[in-house]
Motif scaffolding. Structure first.
Motif, PDB file in Angstrom:
ATOM      1  N   LYS A 153      69.800  66.498 -74.474  1.00  0.00           N
ATOM      2  CA  LYS A 153      69.340  65.386 -73.639  1.00  0.00           C
ATOM      3  C   LYS A 153      69.823  65.487 -72.191  1.00  0.00           C
ATOM      4  CE  LYS A 153      72.624  61.614 -74.670  1.00  0.00           C
ATOM      5  NZ  LYS A 153      72.738  60.973 -73.376  1.00  0.00           N
ATOM      6  N   SER A 159      63.850  65.232 -72.118  1.00  0.00           N
ATOM      7  CA  SER A 159      63.661  63.806 -72.385  1.00  0.00           C
ATOM      8  C   SER A 159      64.239  63.463 -73.754  1.00  0.00           C
ATOM      9  CB  SER A 159      62.175  63.461 -72.347  1.00  0.00           C
ATOM     10  OG  SER A 159      61.509  64.033 -73.468  1.00  0.00           O
ATOM     11  N   ASP A 212      61.832  64.663 -76.565  1.00  0.00           N
ATOM     12  CA  ASP A 212      61.894  66.115 -76.754  1.00  0.00           C
ATOM     13  C   ASP A 212      63.230  66.538 -77.355  1.00  0.00           C
ATOM     14  OD1 ASP A 212      59.345  66.586 -75.823  1.00  0.00           O
ATOM     15  OD2 ASP A 212      59.973  66.946 -73.746  1.00  0.00           O
ATOM     16  N   ASP A 250      65.945  55.894 -76.841  1.00  0.00           N
ATOM     17  CA  ASP A 250      64.723  55.765 -76.051  1.00  0.00           C
ATOM     18  C   ASP A 250      64.618  54.339 -75.517  1.00  0.00           C
ATOM     19  OD1 ASP A 250      62.293  55.906 -74.865  1.00  0.00           O
ATOM     20  OD2 ASP A 250      61.184  56.533 -76.648  1.00  0.00           O
ATOM     21  N   GLU A 290      62.718  53.174 -73.267  1.00  0.00           N
ATOM     22  CA  GLU A 290      61.361  52.727 -72.959  1.00  0.00           C
ATOM     23  C   GLU A 290      60.648  52.216 -74.198  1.00  0.00           C
ATOM     24  OE1 GLU A 290      59.339  55.920 -71.101  1.00  0.00           O
ATOM     25  OE2 GLU A 290      60.709  56.043 -69.399  1.00  0.00           O
ATOM     26  N   LYS A 338      55.395  61.201 -78.326  1.00  0.00           N
ATOM     27  CA  LYS A 338      55.797  61.506 -76.952  1.00  0.00           C
ATOM     28  C   LYS A 338      56.512  62.855 -76.849  1.00  0.00           C
ATOM     29  CE  LYS A 338      58.035  57.643 -76.117  1.00  0.00           C
ATOM     30  NZ  LYS A 338      58.835  56.645 -75.368  1.00  0.00           N
TER      31      LYS A 338
END
Length: 318
Positions: A89, A93, A96, A153, A155, A286
């Motif tokens: 990280k 992202s 990923d 995450d 978001e 994503k």
């Protein structure tokens, strides 16, 4: 010793067919294994390994060593994605990083199959319970990767934990190898002998053709990875070798069997490019498959079967 093992592995026909597949891509050859044939061969290899493992398991008596080995395998599948995620990280992202962590924590059935062939080349036999351990290690890493994505995450993750847990447990490769293991365990020696020409005699030939197909696929995937810079390549080379060597050494705590220690190393070093991409497509859309898939298949897989196997075998024998 290490150099002789490396030289012997580099002349293995199955490995040479893998290299031929890569060469075919860069020569822009039209050489290709039909998709239906490739799928059939992969199913055959899983079936054969599972059935033979079940036969071997039927001759084993459940012991503390087998119980500890199963626990060790599950711990590997949980620990590897956890610390991998925090390394990744810093560069990628959250989605990923979680997907790559899941891939490297999970296992590659094809690498496992190739490792079995490597053991046979050295006159060693796969312990039946190691097939069950391979199947058990597939799902925990996927679940761990998705939990990490959902935790970090900010978001908002679109991960559907229920769907991914169901998918990871009913994944075709897991279901086939576990089902074949159970059937092989239930079959008598006389019944198994009836299909031995199919499960044993043609195994290496199918493995060679399958690795030719894997070489073609790997050669194509490498092209997409070059755009990501040096880090995915460095990670895909160094990380599995470190994991494999550590597992080969630490597995001495649960077993002194050389073949089992070697297989533990291979499982810890391998990266999933079948079950994990399928699960991530559903649960973590994503995450970029153009990143974790080429890393697992185009970098880590060839590193393991060329450099990794002799190294793990050497450490397992210490």
């Amino acid at each position: 010793m290490n150099l002789s093992l490396l030289a012997e592995n580099l002349t293995n026909p199955a490995l040479l067919f893998f290299c031929l597949g890569i060469i075919a891509v860069y020569l822009k050859s039209d050489l290709e294994i039909p998709q239906n044939s490739s799928k059939f061969i992969s199913l055959y290899l899983l079936f054969s390994i599972g059935f033979k493992g079940g036969q071997e398991l039927s001759h084993e008596h459940f012991s503390s060593e087998i119980a500890l080995s199963m626990l060790f395998g599950i711990l590997l599948a949980l620990i590897i994605p956890f610390y991998t995620f925090f390394i990744l990280k810093k560069k990628f992202s959250i989605a990923d990083s979680g997907a790559i962590a899941a891939a490297y924590g999970s296992v590659s059935a094809v690498t496992f199959v190739t490792a079995v062939s490597y053991l046979e080349m050295h006159g060693l036999k796969l312990e039946g319970h190691m097939v069950a351990i391979m199947a058990l290690m597939e799902s925990p890493a996927i679940i761990a990767g998705l939990v990490l994505i959902s935790l970090f995450d900010r978001e908002g993750s679109s991960v559907s934990k229920r769907n991914v847990i169901t998918h990871s447990l009913t994944n075709g490769s897991v279901l086939l190898i576990m089902g074949s293991l159970i059937i092989g365990y239930m079959a008598s020696a006389e019944q198994a002998q009836g299909i031995k020409p199919f499960t044993n005699d043609i195994f290496k030939g199918f493995l060679a053709i399958f690795l030719l197909d894997m070489g073609i696929v790997s050669g194509r995937k490498l092209n997409t990875l070059f755009r990501e810079g040096w880090f995915p390549f460095a990670f895909g080379i160094v990380f599995p070798l470190v994991n494999g060597c550590a597992a080969a050494y630490l597995s001495a705590l649960v077993t002194d069997n050389i073949s089992s220690r070697f297989v533990f190393a291979v499982l810890a070093a391998s990266a999933s490019y079948i079950a994990v991409p399928a699960a991530m497509k559903i649960a973590a859309p994503k995450a970029n498959p153009g990143l974790y898939l080429p890393m697992a298949l185009g970098v880590t897989f060839p590193v393991n079967i060329t450099l990794g196997f002799p190294l793990y075998y050497l450490i397992a024998g210490l």
